[in-house]
Motif scaffolding. Structure first.
Motif, PDB file in Angstrom:
ATOM      1  N   LYS A 123      40.635 -16.781-118.955  1.00  0.00           N
ATOM      2  CA  LYS A 123      39.983 -15.436-118.884  1.00  0.00           C
ATOM      3  C   LYS A 123      39.685 -14.982-117.467  1.00  0.00           C
ATOM      4  CE  LYS A 123      34.826 -17.162-119.789  1.00  0.00           C
ATOM      5  NZ  LYS A 123      34.029 -17.271-120.564  1.00  0.00           N
ATOM      6  N   ASP A 124      39.307 -16.105-116.540  1.00  0.00           N
ATOM      7  CA  ASP A 124      38.957 -16.155-115.542  1.00  0.00           C
ATOM      8  C   ASP A 124      40.629 -15.208-114.675  1.00  0.00           C
ATOM      9  OD1 ASP A 124      36.517 -17.023-116.152  1.00  0.00           O
ATOM     10  OD2 ASP A 124      36.862 -19.029-114.839  1.00  0.00           O
ATOM     11  N   ILE A 125      41.493 -16.085-115.043  1.00  0.00           N
ATOM     12  CA  ILE A 125      42.932 -15.340-114.277  1.00  0.00           C
ATOM     13  C   ILE A 125      42.912 -14.667-114.917  1.00  0.00           C
ATOM     14  CG2 ILE A 125      44.949 -16.717-113.891  1.00  0.00           C
ATOM     15  CD1 ILE A 125      44.485 -19.427-114.371  1.00  0.00           C
ATOM     16  N   ALA A 126      43.064 -14.602-116.037  1.00  0.00           N
ATOM     17  CA  ALA A 126      43.710 -13.209-117.018  1.00  0.00           C
ATOM     18  C   ALA A 126      43.187 -11.656-116.013  1.00  0.00           C
ATOM     19  CB  ALA A 126      43.472 -12.962-118.165  1.00  0.00           C
ATOM     20  N   LEU A 179      48.416 -12.453-120.881  1.00  0.00           N
ATOM     21  CA  LEU A 179      49.231 -11.479-119.389  1.00  0.00           C
ATOM     22  C   LEU A 179      50.534 -10.853-120.284  1.00  0.00           C
ATOM     23  CD1 LEU A 179      48.897 -14.454-116.374  1.00  0.00           C
ATOM     24  CD2 LEU A 179      47.402 -12.522-118.139  1.00  0.00           C
ATOM     25  N   THR A 180      50.608 -11.223-121.111  1.00  0.00           N
ATOM     26  CA  THR A 180      52.479 -11.074-121.683  1.00  0.00           C
ATOM     27  C   THR A 180      52.190  -9.277-122.094  1.00  0.00           C
ATOM     28  OG1 THR A 180      53.699 -12.912-121.493  1.00  0.00           O
ATOM     29  CG2 THR A 180      54.075 -10.762-123.045  1.00  0.00           C
ATOM     30  N   ASP A 181      51.275  -9.323-122.938  1.00  0.00           N
ATOM     31  CA  ASP A 181      50.469  -8.662-123.403  1.00  0.00           C
ATOM     32  C   ASP A 181      50.210  -7.210-122.359  1.00  0.00           C
ATOM     33  OD1 ASP A 181      51.166  -9.100-126.110  1.00  0.00           O
ATOM     34  OD2 ASP A 181      49.192  -9.290-126.094  1.00  0.00           O
ATOM     35  N   MET A 182      48.985  -7.348-121.818  1.00  0.00           N
ATOM     36  CA  MET A 182      48.222  -6.740-120.103  1.00  0.00           C
ATOM     37  C   MET A 182      49.678  -6.726-119.328  1.00  0.00           C
ATOM     38  SD  MET A 182      45.495  -9.486-119.011  1.00  0.00           S
ATOM     39  CE  MET A 182      45.032  -8.512-117.963  1.00  0.00           C
ATOM     40  N   ALA A 183      50.762  -7.069-119.255  1.00  0.00           N
ATOM     41  CA  ALA A 183      51.815  -6.168-118.741  1.00  0.00           C
ATOM     42  C   ALA A 183      52.602  -5.631-119.382  1.00  0.00           C
ATOM     43  CB  ALA A 183      53.019  -8.155-117.911  1.00  0.00           C
ATOM     44  N   PHE A 236      44.653 -11.570-112.749  1.00  0.00           N
ATOM     45  CA  PHE A 236      45.557 -10.684-113.301  1.00  0.00           C
ATOM     46  C   PHE A 236      45.601  -9.243-113.273  1.00  0.00           C
ATOM     47  CE2 PHE A 236      49.148  -9.327-116.479  1.00  0.00           C
ATOM     48  CZ  PHE A 236      50.100  -9.282-115.564  1.00  0.00           C
ATOM     49  N   GLY A 237      44.522  -8.523-113.724  1.00  0.00           N
ATOM     50  CA  GLY A 237      44.342  -7.522-114.510  1.00  0.00           C
ATOM     51  C   GLY A 237      43.860  -6.366-113.220  1.00  0.00           C
ATOM     52  N   GLN A 293      41.455  -3.298-114.882  1.00  0.00           N
ATOM     53  CA  GLN A 293      40.659  -4.512-115.088  1.00  0.00           C
ATOM     54  C   GLN A 293      39.398  -5.180-115.474  1.00  0.00           C
ATOM     55  OE1 GLN A 293      38.569  -5.915-113.056  1.00  0.00           O
ATOM     56  NE2 GLN A 293      38.003  -7.823-113.606  1.00  0.00           N
ATOM     57  N   LEU A 294      38.612  -3.196-115.275  1.00  0.00           N
ATOM     58  CA  LEU A 294      37.244  -3.426-115.990  1.00  0.00           C
ATOM     59  C   LEU A 294      37.543  -2.958-117.024  1.00  0.00           C
ATOM     60  CD1 LEU A 294      36.135  -1.143-112.610  1.00  0.00           C
ATOM     61  CD2 LEU A 294      35.620  -3.726-113.246  1.00  0.00           C
TER      62      LEU A 294
END
Length: 196
Positions: free
Chosen positions: A120-123, A32-36, A126-127, A135-136
């Motif tokens: 992955k579901d939670i990520a 999530l850190t990388d996604m943020a 978050f996406g 997210q897609l």
């Protein structure tokens, strides 16, 4: 939750490198850190905390944990749920993990390899909160990565490697069965050792 026996891979989504911890049973965790970093490269922890303040996020995390974690502390979850929406309500991944015994989010200290990871579901949830488009693309890149892991022939270097092994086997078999028997080397034939 301790992430053991996991392989670290990265995917790139809209110029953002995202770490994925792959596990054989497909219970993968995404950073999530990388996604943020897609939203703010400096203050990733604030972005994750803002996401965790939302009532819909708390509801989603609680239901996910109830479905996947028999040791989840529902009473602590209810306490968080009742506070969502209040101006003073804050929640960090570490608080969520410690108070509810959550397994869907993992917080690892350290500069290199540390950060907040989520199932992955939670990520993906978050996406979606960050951006539906983002997210897609994450889902698409994750699926591509999983396909490559499950079918190594899809990877370019693996195809070359398999072809090299096949060619080596064909050449050595040809030398053993065709060339060496035709050579008239008499008594020296017994001394020739060839790799088997």
């Amino acid at each position: 939750m301790i992430m053991t026996k996991m392989t670290k891979k990265t995917i790139t989504v809209e110029s953002t490198e995202i770490t994925v911890m792959l596990k054989r049973d497909k219970e993968d965790y995404i950073s999530l850190t990388d996604m943020a970093r897609y939203k703010d490269t400096e203050r990733t922890n604030y972005i994750i905390q803002n996401w965790m303040r939302n009532r819909s996020t708390i509801e989603y995390l609680g239901v996910w944990e109830q479905l996947n974690n028999p040791d989840f502390k529902g009473t602590e979850f209810d306490a968080f749920r009742s506070q969502t929406g209040l101006n003073a309500f804050t929640l960090t991944p570490k608080q969520w993990i410690e108070r509810t015994n959550a397994i869907g989010i993992v917080s690892k200290p350290g500069r290199y390899g540390g950060g907040t990871y989520a199932h992955k579901d939670i990520a993906f949830n978050f996406g979606m909160w960050l951006s539906p488009t983002f997210q897609l693309y994450i889902v698409r890149e994750y699926q591509r990565l999983r396909e490559a892991e499950n079918n190594p022939l899809l990877e370019h270097w693996d195809v070359k490697r398999i072809l090299s092994k096949t060619n080596y086997t064909l050449h050595t078999d040809a030398i053993k069965t065709v060339i060496i028997p035709k050579l008239d080397i008499g008594k020296w034939r017994q001394r020739i050792e060839y790799a088997k």
